[in-house]
Design an enzyme around this catalytic site. Structure first.
Site, PDB file in Angstrom:
ATOM      1  N   ASP A   1      23.645 -34.353  47.296  1.00 26.47           N
ATOM      2  CA  ASP A   1      22.912 -33.323  48.025  1.00 26.47           C
ATOM      3  C   ASP A   1      23.452 -33.328  49.452  1.00 26.47           C
ATOM      4  OD1 ASP A   1      21.143 -31.478  49.015  1.00 26.47           O
ATOM      5  OD2 ASP A   1      19.349 -32.668  48.645  1.00 26.47           O
TER       6      ASP A   1
ATOM      7  N   CYS B   1      22.424 -26.411  49.612  1.00 26.07           N
ATOM      8  CA  CYS B   1      21.712 -25.373  50.353  1.00 26.07           C
ATOM      9  C   CYS B   1      22.702 -24.332  50.868  1.00 26.07           C
ATOM     10  CB  CYS B   1      20.901 -25.972  51.500  1.00 26.07           C
ATOM     11  SG  CYS B   1      21.918 -26.820  52.724  1.00 26.07           S
TER      12      CYS B   1
ATOM     13  N   GLU C   1      18.527 -22.759  47.352  1.00 20.75           N
ATOM     14  CA  GLU C   1      19.167 -23.976  46.848  1.00 20.75           C
ATOM     15  C   GLU C   1      19.854 -23.630  45.534  1.00 20.75           C
ATOM     16  OE1 GLU C   1      18.992 -27.278  48.166  1.00 20.75           O
ATOM     17  OE2 GLU C   1      18.056 -26.378  49.922  1.00 20.75           O
TER      18      GLU C   1
END
Length: 121
Positions: A51, A76, A112
Site C-alpha cells: 500500500d 490511492c 482506491e
C-alpha cells in the site's frame, strides 16, 4: 499463517536498529545485514500486500515484490499503479483482478484501487 507488518525499508532489507531486529527474529525473520540485499536473497512469501504512497512503489520495493507468488497492490493513485504494473510488475506477474473503491464519493475523484497479481508460471 503468519502475518508480518513491516515498512518498505524493513521488507527490502535496509538496516535497522537492534530492537526491531530482535522483534523480527522472534517471529522467525532473519537479521538484516548492513546493506539492502538482492531480491534473490530475501525470503519468498506466498502473499505480499503493498500500500505505497501516491508516488507508487520505489525501484527497490518493485524488485523485491517481483519474487512474491501473489501480490495485492492497494493504491490511492491509479496512474502510479498502472505505471508500476506496465513498467515492472507485468514482467513477472499477471493481473488476476481489479477492484475500485470510491470511499469518498463527494471529494472529486479520490478513489482506491486494488489489484491482485499472480507470479507468471
Amino acid at each position: 499463517c503468519t502475518v508480518i507488518r513491516s515498512s518498505a525499508e524493513q521488507f527490502c532489507g535496509v538496516p535497522e536498529e537492534a530492537e526491531p531486529q530482535r522483534k523480527r527474529q522472534k517471529v522467525g525473520i532473519p537479521a538484516v545485514e548492513a546493506a539492502a540485499r538482492p531480491a534473490a536473497d530475501l525470503p519468498r512469501y506466498d502473499v505480499v500486500l503493498v500500500d505505497p504512497p501516491r508516488a507508487g512503489l520505489d525501484a527497490v520495493t518493485r524488485g523485491v515484490v517481483s519474487a512474491a507468488r501473489n501480490l495485492i497492490y492497494i493504491s490511492c493513485n491509479p496512474q502510479a499503479l498502472a505505471r508500476d504494473i506496465s513498467e515492472s510488475l507485468s514482467k513477472t506477474h499477471e493481473v488476476c483482478s481489479f477492484a475500485f473503491f470510491d470511499h469518498f464519493p463527494y471529494t472529486g475523484g479520490h478513489a482506491e484501487v486494488v489489484a491482485r497479481l499472480r507470479l507468471r508460471a
